[in-house]
Design an enzyme around this catalytic site. Structure first.
Site, PDB file in Angstrom:
ATOM      1  N   THR A  76       0.816  -1.233   0.000  1.00  0.00           N
ATOM      2  CA  THR A  76       0.000   0.000   0.000  1.00  0.00           C
ATOM      3  C   THR A  76       0.844   1.275   0.000  1.00  0.00           C
ATOM      4  O   THR A  76       1.929   1.325   0.553  1.00  0.00           O
ATOM      5  CB  THR A  76      -0.950   0.060   1.227  1.00  0.00           C
ATOM      6  OG1 THR A  76      -1.618  -1.165   1.381  1.00  0.00           O
ATOM      7  CG2 THR A  76      -1.941   1.189   1.114  1.00  0.00           C
TER       8      THR A  76
ATOM      9  N   THR B 206      -3.511   0.233  -3.463  1.00  0.00           N
ATOM     10  CA  THR B 206      -2.860  -1.011  -3.038  1.00  0.00           C
ATOM     11  C   THR B 206      -3.309  -2.193  -3.876  1.00  0.00           C
ATOM     12  O   THR B 206      -4.364  -2.142  -4.524  1.00  0.00           O
ATOM     13  CB  THR B 206      -3.228  -1.301  -1.563  1.00  0.00           C
ATOM     14  OG1 THR B 206      -2.442  -2.388  -1.086  1.00  0.00           O
ATOM     15  CG2 THR B 206      -4.686  -1.694  -1.397  1.00  0.00           C
TER      16      THR B 206
ATOM     17  N   ARG C 291     -12.068  -9.873  -1.258  1.00  0.00           N
ATOM     18  CA  ARG C 291     -11.729  -9.212   0.020  1.00  0.00           C
ATOM     19  C   ARG C 291     -11.300  -7.765  -0.234  1.00  0.00           C
ATOM     20  O   ARG C 291     -10.459  -7.495  -1.085  1.00  0.00           O
ATOM     21  CB  ARG C 291     -10.600  -9.975   0.708  1.00  0.00           C
ATOM     22  CG  ARG C 291     -10.070  -9.318   2.008  1.00  0.00           C
ATOM     23  CD  ARG C 291      -8.863  -8.434   1.768  1.00  0.00           C
ATOM     24  NE  ARG C 291      -8.267  -7.926   3.003  1.00  0.00           N
ATOM     25  CZ  ARG C 291      -7.332  -6.981   3.057  1.00  0.00           C
ATOM     26  NH1 ARG C 291      -6.887  -6.440   1.945  1.00  0.00           N
ATOM     27  NH2 ARG C 291      -6.841  -6.574   4.198  1.00  0.00           N
TER      28      ARG C 291
ATOM     29  N   ASP D 294      -8.826  -1.825   4.002  1.00  0.00           N
ATOM     30  CA  ASP D 294      -9.168  -0.438   4.332  1.00  0.00           C
ATOM     31  C   ASP D 294      -8.945   0.517   3.164  1.00  0.00           C
ATOM     32  O   ASP D 294      -9.569   1.576   3.084  1.00  0.00           O
ATOM     33  CB  ASP D 294      -8.351   0.038   5.545  1.00  0.00           C
ATOM     34  CG  ASP D 294      -6.844  -0.120   5.325  1.00  0.00           C
ATOM     35  OD1 ASP D 294      -6.432  -0.960   4.488  1.00  0.00           O
ATOM     36  OD2 ASP D 294      -6.071   0.592   6.000  1.00  0.00           O
TER      37      ASP D 294
HETATM   38  N1  GLY Z   1      -3.888  -1.815   4.067  1.00  0.00           N
HETATM   39  C1  GLY Z   1      -4.016  -2.577   2.918  1.00  0.00           C
HETATM   40  C2  GLY Z   1      -4.849  -3.760   3.052  1.00  0.00           C
HETATM   41  O1  GLY Z   1      -5.057  -4.266   4.144  1.00  0.00           O
HETATM   42  O2  GLY Z   1      -5.303  -4.263   2.041  1.00  0.00           O
END
Ligand code: GLY
Length: 401
Positions: A238, A256, A266, A269
Site C-alpha cells: 500500500t 494497493t 476481500r 481499508d
Molecule cells: N492496508 C491494505 C490492506 O489491508 O489491504
C-alpha cells in the site's frame, strides 16, 4: 422513483430552504485549525513513494491541483512492476488474480471516489478519480469497477508479473493449510501460532521444502528468502499520499493490491473512505498502510481527522487511533504483536506526523520511516506506540548459508 423525479424533489427542497424557512447551519470545527503561517507546498507519503515525490512536488509548485500532485506520486509504485504491493506486479489473491483497491478525496470540491477489487487495470487511483468525476457514485467494485475503467479507455493489462506469479505458486504449493480461511485473530478462540525460531534446518518439513520449491520454480537465489517471507507472512503493501498547497487546498489518496493471497473479493481499508484515507481541508488529511481489517474497525483516517478537529496534534491524533486498535484486543500483547499499522497525517497548518504501531521496520532494522517533500525531499522517522517490530505470522526462520 425515477432519477428525474428524485432530482426535482431535491430542487423543491433546496428552494424551500432558500425561500427562508430556516437558516442552514453548517457544522463548524470545535476548534478552528489555523492555516499555515508561512504558506508552502507539502507532501507526506509512505516510504515507497519516496522516489516519486519530486514529480508530485513539481506539480504542486507549478500550481497543479492537489489531487493530481498526489496521483503523480502514487502512480509511481502503481506503474512499477518491481513494487509487488501496489498496481502492476502486485501480489495476487488466492486464485492468482491481482485485485486492486483505492480511494481518494479532493479537498477543494469535497468529493470522493473509490474502487475495490479492480482487475486488469494498473492505475486503481486514476480509476477512483474517474468514479469521482464521471459518476454520481463514490465507489465501484469488482467486475463493475473494471468494466467502467475499460469503458473509459484505461488500458487492459495482465497485472500478474512473472515475479509475483512465482511467489503465488510457491504459496499455493506449500501453504494451502495456512490461507485466510477460518476464524481471524479477533475470534475469541484464536491462539497464536507455535513459535518457529532457529535455523531453516530446524523447521518443520513443509517450511524446509519452501527453499527447494522456490529453486524448482526458478526463483533466483537472491530472491528466494524474500519469496519465502511473503509466503509465510502475507504483506499488505500500500501507499498513501496527502498534499497541501500554498492556498490551503488539500487532497489524499491511497492505493494497493491489498493483502497477498486474500480470498477473492476481500477489500481491506484502502478503498474505504474514512479508513484508508480521509481529507477535510478545514482540518487535515490522513491515510493508512498496514492491517486493513484492524483499520476498518476503527475508521482510522476519519478518526484521526476528527481528533485533529477537536484540537489534537497530528501525532496525538494518530497515537489515539493506534491505541483504539490495541483497545479492540483489550491491549492483549500476544495479539497486538501481530498487527502492523502505520498512519500518515497532515494538518492544514502544515504540521504532520507518521505514526506506527511498532517502532522498527523488522527485527534489528531501522526505525520505521515515511517520506516528506516541502521543498526538501527526505525520509523521517515515525513515532511509535510500541518498541520493537510486529511479529511475523508465522515467524520467519533463519536460513543457513
Ligand atoms: N492496508 C491494505 C490492506 O489491508 O489491504
Amino acid at each position: 422513483m425515477k432519477r428525474r423525479d428524485f432530482l426535482s424533489g431535491i430542487a423543491v427542497t433546496s428552494a424551500t430552504i432558500a425561500a427562508g424557512q430556516g437558516t442552514v447551519h453548517m457544522p463548524s470545527p470545535t476548534k478552528e485549525v489555523p492555516r499555515q503561517s508561512n504558506p508552502k507546498n507539502i507532501i507526506i507519503c509512505a516510504a515507497n513513494g519516496y522516489n516519486y515525490l519530486d514529480a508530485g512536488y513539481e506539480k504542486l509548485h507549478s500550481g497543479a491541483d492537489t489531487l493530481d500532485a498526489a496521483l503523480a506520486v502514487v502512480s509511481g509504485p502503481e506503474n512499477d512492476p518491481n513494487d509487488d504491493s501496489v498496481g502492476l506486479g502486485g501480489l495476487p489473491n488466492e486464485e492468482g488474480v491481482v485485485e486492486l483497491d483505492s480511494c481518494l478525496m479532493h479537498g477543494p470540491t469535497r468529493r470522493a471516489g473509490a474502487v475495490g477489487g479492480l482487475h486488469d487495470i494498473k492505475n486503481a487511483s486514476a480509476v477512483a478519480k474517474a468514479v469521482m468525476e464521471h459518476t454520481g457514485h463514490v465507489m465501484l467494485v469488482g467486475e463493475g469497477a473494471t468494466r467502467f475503467g475499460l469503458e473509459l479507455g484505461f488500458p487492459k493489462e495482465n497485472l500478474l508479473t512473472e515475479h509475483s506469479r512465482k511467489i503465488w505458486l510457491l504459496w499455493k504449493e506449500s501453504n494451502s493449510n495456512q490461507d485466510w480461511w477460518g476464524p481471524g485473530m479477533d475470534d475469541p478462540g484464536w491462539t497464536p501460532p507455535a513459535p518457529m525460531s532457529g535455523e531453516l534446518k530446524d523447521q518443520p518439513p513443509h517450511v524446509q521444502k519452501l527453499y527447494a520449491m522456490a529453486a524448482d520454480l526458478g526463483i533466483a537465489p537472491e530472491d528466494r528468502m524474500d519469496a519465502i517471507y511473503k509466503v509465510l507472512h502475507p504483506p499488505t503493501g500500500t501507499i498513501n499520499c496527502s498534499t497541501l498547497n500554498e492556498k490551503g487546498e488539500m487532497s489524499s489518496v491511497t492505493t494497493t493490491s491489498g493483502l497477498a493471497w486474500k480470498i477473492p473479493g476481500r477489500c481491506g481499508d484502502s478503498p474505504i473512505i474514512g479508513a484508508g484515507c480521509y481529507c477535510d481541508q478545514d482540518v487535515g488529511a490522513a491515510g493508512a498502510t498496514g492491517s486493513g481489517e484492524e483499520n476498518i474497525k476503527i475508521a482510522g483516517a476519519h478518526t484521526i481527522v476528527e481528533n485533529m478537529r477537536h484540537g489534537m496534534t497530528p501525532e496525538e491524533a494518530g497515537m489515539d487511533a493506534l491505541r483504539r486498535i490495541a483497545r479492540n484486543y483489550n491491549n492483549d500483547m500476544t495479539k497486538i504483536a501481530y498487527i502492523s499499522m502505520f498512519f500518515y497525517i497532515l494538518r492544514r497548518d502544515g504540521t504532520y506526523a507518521g505514526v506506527s504501531m511498532w517502532g522498527e521496520a523488522g527485527p534489528g532494522q531501522h526505525q520505521r520511516r515515511f517520506a516528506v517533500h516541502d521543498g526538501a525531499k527526505r525520509l523521517e522517522q515515525a513515532k511509535f506506540l510500541f518498541k520493537g517490530t510486529a511479529k511475523d505470522w508465522p515467524p520467519m526462520p533463519r536460513l543457513s548459508r
